[in-house]
Scaffold this active site. Structure first.
Site, PDB file in Angstrom:
ATOM      1  N   ARG A 129     -11.710  49.001  12.612  1.00  0.00           N
ATOM      2  CA  ARG A 129     -10.482  47.907  12.528  1.00  0.00           C
ATOM      3  C   ARG A 129     -10.911  47.841  11.409  1.00  0.00           C
ATOM      4  O   ARG A 129     -11.792  48.757  10.582  1.00  0.00           O
ATOM      5  CB  ARG A 129     -11.477  46.721  13.079  1.00  0.00           C
ATOM      6  CG  ARG A 129     -12.979  46.859  13.615  1.00  0.00           C
ATOM      7  CD  ARG A 129     -13.635  45.837  12.613  1.00  0.00           C
ATOM      8  NE  ARG A 129     -13.216  44.659  12.063  1.00  0.00           N
ATOM      9  CZ  ARG A 129     -13.696  44.667  10.508  1.00  0.00           C
ATOM     10  NH1 ARG A 129     -14.659  45.822  10.425  1.00  0.00           N
ATOM     11  NH2 ARG A 129     -13.473  44.417  10.003  1.00  0.00           N
ATOM     12  N   GLY A 130     -10.572  46.863  10.793  1.00  0.00           N
ATOM     13  CA  GLY A 130     -10.212  46.237   9.221  1.00  0.00           C
ATOM     14  C   GLY A 130      -9.246  47.660   8.775  1.00  0.00           C
ATOM     15  O   GLY A 130      -8.863  49.051   8.450  1.00  0.00           O
ATOM     16  N   ALA A 131      -8.523  46.759   7.509  1.00  0.00           N
ATOM     17  CA  ALA A 131      -7.108  47.117   7.626  1.00  0.00           C
ATOM     18  C   ALA A 131      -7.309  49.267   6.500  1.00  0.00           C
ATOM     19  O   ALA A 131      -6.244  49.780   7.266  1.00  0.00           O
ATOM     20  CB  ALA A 131      -6.115  46.590   6.443  1.00  0.00           C
ATOM     21  N   ARG A 185      -1.716  48.292  16.405  1.00  0.00           N
ATOM     22  CA  ARG A 185      -2.091  47.021  16.355  1.00  0.00           C
ATOM     23  C   ARG A 185      -0.923  47.340  14.874  1.00  0.00           C
ATOM     24  O   ARG A 185      -0.792  48.172  14.011  1.00  0.00           O
ATOM     25  CB  ARG A 185      -3.723  47.357  15.256  1.00  0.00           C
ATOM     26  CG  ARG A 185      -4.587  47.291  16.268  1.00  0.00           C
ATOM     27  CD  ARG A 185      -6.069  46.813  15.800  1.00  0.00           C
ATOM     28  NE  ARG A 185      -5.617  45.407  15.260  1.00  0.00           N
ATOM     29  CZ  ARG A 185      -7.216  44.679  14.951  1.00  0.00           C
ATOM     30  NH1 ARG A 185      -8.033  45.836  14.279  1.00  0.00           N
ATOM     31  NH2 ARG A 185      -7.046  43.596  15.035  1.00  0.00           N
ATOM     32  N   ASP A 189      -4.276  42.232   5.289  1.00  0.00           N
ATOM     33  CA  ASP A 189      -4.209  43.169   6.056  1.00  0.00           C
ATOM     34  C   ASP A 189      -2.240  43.684   5.664  1.00  0.00           C
ATOM     35  O   ASP A 189      -1.916  44.566   6.434  1.00  0.00           O
ATOM     36  CB  ASP A 189      -3.899  42.596   7.213  1.00  0.00           C
ATOM     37  CG  ASP A 189      -5.216  42.610   8.456  1.00  0.00           C
ATOM     38  OD1 ASP A 189      -5.795  41.475   7.951  1.00  0.00           O
ATOM     39  OD2 ASP A 189      -6.070  43.556   8.477  1.00  0.00           O
ATOM     40  N   LYS A 197      -7.340  37.176   8.578  1.00  0.00           N
ATOM     41  CA  LYS A 197      -7.826  37.255   9.953  1.00  0.00           C
ATOM     42  C   LYS A 197      -7.511  35.860   9.612  1.00  0.00           C
ATOM     43  O   LYS A 197      -7.207  35.259   8.583  1.00  0.00           O
ATOM     44  CB  LYS A 197      -9.165  37.985   9.788  1.00  0.00           C
ATOM     45  CG  LYS A 197      -9.961  37.024  10.615  1.00  0.00           C
ATOM     46  CD  LYS A 197      -9.431  38.083  12.086  1.00  0.00           C
ATOM     47  CE  LYS A 197      -9.186  39.381  11.917  1.00  0.00           C
ATOM     48  NZ  LYS A 197      -8.852  39.532  13.663  1.00  0.00           N
TER      49      LYS A 197
END
Ligand code: MRU
Length: 371
Positions: free
Chosen positions: A60-62, A97, A249, A260
């Site tokens: 996860r995390g852009a 996502r 993001d 977020k």
């Protein structure tokens, strides 16, 4: 970064000899759903496993989602490198996502490179390009760290005491291939001997702040304190926050920032300032692959991912006997809504820390073409 005396990135690939004696490549990722309770490294050997890892937020995390998507394409080419297969793989990855634009950026870059080549050589080139994307991410984040360090040095010089940084979610090395975005300047400052303390906002519902940022900072020896998401405004009002630094993001060409859920309220509080009316600088650290050059109005045009109700209903934690368990915290049958991101308007953002330097949101468009 170093974990248990060993240097790690969040994602890499290895050659693997299977039971039938065939050598193929596999991707290794740190399973972020297990942290901070266990440090586990997964094997990902095909596209569907990669799509699943992105959806379930094992990765996860852009920026890391972008790197994972690039490797997803490379994995797909091992089975079938035809145009149709690549298009299918791209579709699966793009749907995994929707908000972090790095995913689309990486998929388009991979397809752009591979479509110019014959099917026979595509797989080899795909692994090379995915590795390049990872290496570049590391360099971009180091440059962000260096530019952000300049801001922290200035703050430190103006007040000659510990700098209190507020951050949200996890935009550290776990959210990237290495070093992180929002945390890169903090690591750089810590390593340069500046006294830094980080307020870590827990980031409900998945608690990436409490579980991941606190773990990362602890591993690196950076002083930090976990706070509830709702405490951020209070600390700003009390003059206990010198600067806010968050990741992103997706950033629009006009400098609106999608990050977020909960980022927006921190920006609002920082803009309002402390009880003496002093605004708290609000910075966003983002590499250029996080800029969406096709969007001007972030509030209107960015798709906000809505995640499963279970994330709100259940809380994961370690029981007294050491077992990790999920407990339900809502009355049975309660209706929930779980938007994962929000958009902070450009007007509340002091600056965007990119690999090219620090820019006011309205200056971002000048970076177009420099990616
Ligand atoms: O839902 P997540 O955990 O993927 O969201 C992560 C964030 O919002 C980060 O702040 C963002 O990706 C910045 S990444 C360096």
């Amino acid at each position: 970064m170093v974990v248990n005396q060993q240097q790690y990135r969040t994602i890499w690939h290895e050659s693997n000899l299977n039971d039938a004696g065939v050598v193929s490549k596999v991707v290794r990722v740190i399973d972020q759903t297990q942290l901070p309770h266990a440090f586990e490294v997964l094997f990902i050997s095909n596209l569907s496993q990669m799509v699943e890892a992105i959806k379930t937020m094992q990765v996860r995390g852009a920026p890391l989602i972008g790197a994972a998507a690039a490797y997803g394409i490379a994995l797909a080419t091992q089975e079938d490198a035809s145009d149709a297969s690549l298009e299918r793989a791209a579709g699966h990855l793009l749907r995994s996502r929707p908000t972090a634009v790095n995913l689309r950026w990486a998929v388009e870059r991979m397809l752009g490179v591979l479509s110019l080549q014959t099917v026979e050589v595509r797989s080899e080139l795909a692994w090379i390009e995915a590795t390049l994307i990872c290496d570049e991410d590391v360099s971009l984040n180091q440059a962000i760290g260096a530019h952000g360090l300049g801001i922290l040095r200035q703050l430190h010089a103006s007040q000659s005491r510990t700098i209190n940084v507020l951050t949200h979610c996890n935009a550290g090395w776990l959210a990237t291939v290495d070093f992180g975005t929002a945390l890169a300047p903090i690591y750089a400052a810590h390593d340069a001997g500046l006294s830094v303390h980080v307020w870590v906002s827990e980031t409900r519902p998945r608690n990436q702040g409490a579980s991941l940022t606190a773990w990362e900072l602890g591993q690196h020896g950076v002083a930090h304190t976990v706070i509830t998401d709702n405490a951020g405004g209070h600390l700003i009002q009390q003059g206990l926050v010198d600067i806010v630094i968050v990741g992103a993001d997706r950033v629009t060409i006009t400098g609106d920032v999608c990050n977020k859920i909960g980022t927006y309220l921190k920006a609002l509080a920082a803009y309002q300032g402390d009880c003496a009316g002093r605004r708290v600088p609000f910075y966003v650290a983002a590499p250029t692959p996080t800029i969406d050059w096709t969007i001007e109005d972030g509030i209107r045009d960015i798709e906000i991912e809505e995640r499963a109700a279970e994330e709100l209903i259940g809380m994961v934690g370690r029981l007294k006997d050491g077992r990790v368990a999920t407990v339900n915290i809502l009355p049975e049958g309660t209706q929930v809504l779980n938007p994962a991101f929000d958009v902070t308007p450009a007007k509340w953002i002091t600056g965007i820390i990119t690999e090219h330097g620090v820019f006011a949101p309205h200056q971002l468009h000048g970076l177009r073409g420099r990616t």
